[in-house]
Design an enzyme around this catalytic site. Structure first.
Site, mmCIF file in Angstrom:
data_model
loop_
_atom_site.group_PDB
_atom_site.id
_atom_site.type_symbol
_atom_site.label_atom_id
_atom_site.label_comp_id
_atom_site.label_asym_id
_atom_site.label_seq_id
_atom_site.Cartn_x
_atom_site.Cartn_y
_atom_site.Cartn_z
ATOM 1 N N ASN A 1 0.849 -1.193 0.000
ATOM 2 C CA ASN A 1 0.000 0.000 0.000
ATOM 3 C C ASN A 1 0.886 1.245 0.000
ATOM 4 O O ASN A 1 2.110 1.144 -0.038
ATOM 5 C CB ASN A 1 -0.957 -0.019 1.196
ATOM 6 C CG ASN A 1 -0.220 -0.155 2.519
ATOM 7 O OD1 ASN A 1 0.590 0.691 2.876
ATOM 8 N ND2 ASN A 1 -0.496 -1.239 3.241
ATOM 9 N N LYS B 1 -14.665 0.958 14.683
ATOM 10 C CA LYS B 1 -13.402 0.206 14.719
ATOM 11 C C LYS B 1 -12.809 0.212 16.125
ATOM 12 O O LYS B 1 -12.333 -0.813 16.627
ATOM 13 C CB LYS B 1 -12.413 0.827 13.730
ATOM 14 C CG LYS B 1 -11.063 0.120 13.660
ATOM 15 C CD LYS B 1 -10.172 0.745 12.585
ATOM 16 C CE LYS B 1 -8.834 0.033 12.493
ATOM 17 N NZ LYS B 1 -7.962 0.614 11.425
#
Length: 399
Positions: free
Chosen positions: A209, A337
């Protein structure tokens, strides 16, 4: 604790200016990056060359003596200062600062800086006790300026009383104490993850990434400055390890998981800033996959959720901080989250915003806990974001 700190030493025109040479020398030997500013009258008592040799930097005197066309000198010095110390500080300089007068390099820099300022007065006993001087000092104290009390004894003018500048050793102790108070994580162990992971496809290809690791490394540097014993577990990034930080380099999500869990029980604070791959190829080819005219299909499997593992295993006295890089509904996704993974704080950003996200030197973040927004930060450097985050952690640690 002074190592790497940029300390601006301002010297004004009093006989105690000779003591500033010793102070500059001691600060430099302690590892500080000392930048000296002298008033014109200070140069009558001690030469700029002496301070240049002791500080290992050119001495600034004239506001208009601009040597580097890339910067404005007094702004550059002001912006990069961690602390400004004026020693000796005459009644004249104190009056200028109290009334916002900026007519030389020292007073202009002091008005431009956001760094803490310390003043070590030095003057005749009657000047020190004069109502106007006392009023000016009280006004500056009210603005948050720190004063290092002068000593009593024989003065250069022949009087005996209070007004002699504190000795360099006393000023050094005061500065050390100041920086110690700014170390909210002193004695704590901080574990940080940073950078990307890479998941191999074959010997020449991998999934990864855009994480640069800059945010995690900035946090590591600030945490170390805050007195913590810092370990960073880093994916492959071309960044220099901050001073005093222990670094372990990894490649894959599995390697990062092993290193994190190995050190988890010993850590007081865990900050998961790495961008870990969520998936990896189920089968890694031992030979390079050759290009053909057909589609290539790869089967991916989930990697271990490191954050969830940390959340399950963390103890009540540990602080767990996570990151959430989102593209929409930032607050909703971030708090969800945080709760799912047992975090105490989460740093969330919208990576679609200019100046935020991967690869940049700046970020735009909001800190959340289970109750919602803790602190919203405008666009600022990742170093400053790290400073704000460590300050919030320090507050919670001592609450």
């Amino acid at each position: 604790m002074m190592r790497g700190k940029r300390i601006v030493l301002g010297i004004s025109g009093g006989i105690a200016a000779y003591k500033a040479a010793t102070l500059a020398s001691q600060l430099t030997q302690a590892g500080a990056d000392v930048r000296v500013i002298m008033t014109q009258s200070a140069t009558k008592f001690i030469t700029p060359l002496t301070l240049q040799i002791l500080s290992k930097h050119e001495v600034a005197i004239d506001t208009f003596d601009e040597k580097d066309p890339e910067v404005v000198s007094h702004i550059d010095i002001a912006d990069h200062a961690d602390l400004v110390v004026i020693a000796p500080a005459t009644a004249n300089v104190i009056a200028k600062l109290a009334h916002g007068i900026a007519d030389d390099m020292l007073s202009t820099t002091c008005l431009a800086t956001t760094a803490p300022v310390m003043i070590a007065p030095a003057m005749n006993v009657h000047m020190y006790d004069h109502p106007t001087v006392r009023q000016n000092m009280e006004q500056l104290q009210g603005l948050g300026i720190h004063f290092i009390e002068p000593g009593s004894g024989p003065l250069a003018c022949g009087y005996v009383g209070k007004g002699r500048m504190a000795e360099p050793e006393e000023i050094m102790a005061y500065i050390a104490s100041f920086f110690m108070k700014k170390q909210p994580l002193r004695g704590k162990k901080v574990l940080i993850t940073a950078g990307p992971t890479i998941e191999p496809v074959d010997p020449v290809r991998f999934f990864s990434n855009h994480s640069s690791g800059k945010m995690g490394y900035a946090i590591a540097e600030v945490a170390a400055e805050a007195g913590a014993e810092v370990t960073i577990i880093s994916g492959p990034v071309p960044l220099q390890t901050p001073a005093g930080v222990e670094r372990f380099s990894i490649q894959t999500a599995e390697e990062m998981k092993e290193e994190v869990l190995k050190r988890l029980a010993d850590s007081d604070i865990i900050i998961k800033a790495a961008a870990v791959a969520d998936y990896r190829p189920k089968v890694v080819q031992t030979q390079k996959i050759k290009k053909n005219d057909h589609e290539l299909t790869l089967t991916l499997e989930k990697t271990t959720d490191i954050a969830a593992e940390v959340g399950k295993r963390k103890k009540a006295n540990q602080i767990f901080v996570g990151f959430a890089a989102e593209t929409n509904d930032v607050e909703k996704h971030a708090i969800d989250k945080l709760k799912r993974k047992g975090m105490d704080l989460i740093v969330a950003n919208d990576v679609t915003l200019e100046g935020a996200g991967f690869g940049t030197d700046t970020n735009i973040v909001t800190l959340y806990d289970a109750n919602g927004c803790v602190k919203q930060l405008p666009q600022m450097t990742k170093q400053k974001v790290a400073t704000e985050l460590i300050a919030v952690i320090g507050e919670r640690l001592h609450d």
